[in-house]
Structure formats: C-alpha cells, structure tokens
Design a protein around this motif. Sequence first.
Motif, PDB file in Angstrom:
ATOM      1  N   LEU A   1      40.673  14.240  -8.734  1.00 46.42           N
ATOM      2  CA  LEU A   1      40.981  12.812  -8.926  1.00 46.42           C
ATOM      3  C   LEU A   1      41.783  12.220  -7.766  1.00 46.42           C
ATOM      4  CD1 LEU A   1      41.963  12.904 -12.720  1.00 46.42           C
ATOM      5  CD2 LEU A   1      39.716  12.440 -11.756  1.00 46.42           C
TER       6      LEU A   1
ATOM      7  N   ASN B   1      39.465   7.788 -10.233  1.00 49.35           N
ATOM      8  CA  ASN B   1      40.692   7.326 -10.895  1.00 49.35           C
ATOM      9  C   ASN B   1      40.442   6.079 -11.744  1.00 49.35           C
ATOM     10  OD1 ASN B   1      43.113   9.003 -10.264  1.00 49.35           O
ATOM     11  ND2 ASN B   1      42.391   8.700  -8.185  1.00 49.35           N
TER      12      ASN B   1
ATOM     13  N   GLN C   1      43.415   5.737 -14.322  1.00 48.69           N
ATOM     14  CA  GLN C   1      44.682   5.991 -13.635  1.00 48.69           C
ATOM     15  C   GLN C   1      44.826   5.048 -12.444  1.00 48.69           C
ATOM     16  OE1 GLN C   1      45.347  10.782 -14.319  1.00 48.69           O
ATOM     17  NE2 GLN C   1      44.745  10.038 -12.323  1.00 48.69           N
TER      18      GLN C   1
END
Length: 380
Positions: free
Chosen positions: A355, A361, A366
């Motif tokens: 990631l 992401n 995130q």
Amino acid sequence: MAISEATIDSMISNLDMPKSMLETLKDDAIKVGVTKKELEDIIEKLKENYEYACVEPCEAVGVVSAQSIGEPGTQMTMRTFHYAGVAEINVTLGLPRLIEIVDARKQPSTPMMTIALEEEWANDRDKARHLAWEIEATHIEHLADITTDLANMHLIIDLHEKTLKYRSLTPDEVADKLRDEMDVMVTVSGDIANQVIVTPNAPSYRELLQLAKNIHNITLKGIEGIKRVVIRKEGDEYTLYTEGSQLKNVLQIEGVDVTRTYTNNIGEIYEVFGIEAARNAIITEANSTLAEQGLTVDVRHIMLVSDIMCCDGEVKQIGRHGISGEKASVFARAAFEVTVNHLLDAGMRGDLDKLNGVTENIIVGQPIKLGTGDVHLISR
C-alpha cells in the motif's frame, strides 16, 4: 569587457543548481566572453527558469501529468486522416495518433518518413527524383500490362517504354529480377520490343494462375514497404516524403542525410538508434500531435510519460500489457483492467500489497502518501 574565469567561479559558486548546469553555464560564458552585467542577467534568468521547473516535494507528478494530457485529449478530433502538409500523403493525427503513441504500437496506421538529402542531391531536382525512384518500391503493375496466354501456357508482360526509361530500368533487368525471385523460366522476346515472357515450371493452369498472382508481389526496384515518394521543395532544397517507413534501409542509400532523416514509426527509431532516440521521438510526436490540434501541454508532462515508457531500456505501452500491468501493487493492477483475474492470481500466489501508491490507498480508504499525507507528526 569580458570577465575572468575566477570571477565567473565566484559568481556561480553559491548557486543552488545541478553541477552539470553550472559547468555548462561557465563553459558558455567563457566561450562567448560575457561582461559581468550580462552574466548577472543570465544568472537571474536561469534562476527564474530553474525555480519554475522545480517540483515541490511529495507532488503527485504522475496524476498531474495524466490530467494535463488527458483533459486536452478530450478536445481532440476523432477523425483519423488529415493531410500532413504534403499533397497525396495522409497521416493519422488527432486522438487516434495520440493513442498509437502511448500504446507503443509496433506499426503506426499511417507510417511516413521525411527524408532529408545531402547537398549534392538536395539542390538538384533530377538527382532528387532519381533518388526517389531508388527508394520507392516499383512493382510490375507500375511498368507493364500482363496478359495470360492459356494456349501457350505462359504470361506475356508488355513493358511500357516510357515508364521503364523514367524509372531507369531495362527489360533485361526486369527479367533477371523475376528469374531470381520466382525461379521460373523468363525470356525477353526477340520479336517484340519490351516484351517479357514468363513460363511456369509445370504446364498447369493452376500454376499459371498462381504465377500471375505472385508476380504482383515482387519488388523490382526500390525498398519494399515504401509505397510512394513525394518530392517537395522547402526553402532552397528538395525533401522527400514517403508513404511507408523503412528507416534502416533508407539510411543506407547514398545521398540521404542520416542526421536529418525522420520517421513517425517510434519502433523503428528504437531499433535503429536506441532507447534515448525513441524517448525523444515519443516527446516530439506527442507534442506535434497536440500542437496540430491547437493544444498546448507543458513538455514536462509528456517527458514524464516518455520516461516511464522507456525507463527499462525498451519502449513499453501505458496499458495492461506494459506499465500498468507491471505495477508492484496488486490493487493498482486490478484497478486498471481484468480486475478479477489479478485478484485471483494474487490470492493463489499469496502476494503482499504494501500500500505505497496512490491507487491502492484510495481503494482501502487510507490517506495517500503524497503531499501532506506523506508527513508524519510526532508529539513528545
């Protein structure tokens, strides 16, 4: 009054710029012999341009480049064929051409070459015309009428005298070429001028029809793949434009200026001149395609795309068979195309996604590791 080398060194020593740039500046300043005031102006302009060219740390340059090229791409015409400023030769422009470039197509839909000539040929139309015939592929249909004589089981080729003279060929040369290429009996008629008779090895109707079909595929003179050559006078010299591209073969012909001859086939440029030349060709072709539509894109975005395509030493497409399909992240590959296949294959192999990129992401929700997302605050 020109300043000394020591003064130049002291003036550029505190500049926060790449060493190679400062060395070039110093060499040019010494060579030209600039004054102190002139060098100060040059340094000021150089600093201004350098600061403009710099990118902020953690800037999402890939996203910006994609957006900067993709948005003008929506305004491009979808029409495939346009005149490229040369009568009789069509070339693919607009969005179809831009797609060809980023897809790294082995063969463009309309390959063409711009052949610059050396001085002796560039200033003489007759010599330029003679060189054009050396390059343009000459087939039998350009020179003759072909008749199938079923009674005597052979082909009769009636050569046009004027065309033969124009293309600097003789009946004997045509006969020799046919003999070498087809391995059949070829004779030049003694009774009728400019007539060549071709006889198949076996007296068969089928053989004769096949022979009549195959004879059209033989290149009697010139380079196979160059369908047409157009001569155009530009300024004081003649330039050749071709429909079709065979860069390697064309560069070997006497009279062709190797340093200024160009093709729109990026694959050929890579094979002949290497990856750096191919990188420059991608930048040139993409820039000219956008400029032809009246669109201006900062060259840095195109350079970034070109660098990514060529960074491994070969020209790769931006797609699932190239850059996108070779990303380290499973999610990034799956987000592009054939999602299920990528996820299944990764699951069977037990792949790990760290990631690190933008796409993966966003998928997992995130913050991306760019811009402010790349900064970690630590409290004590």
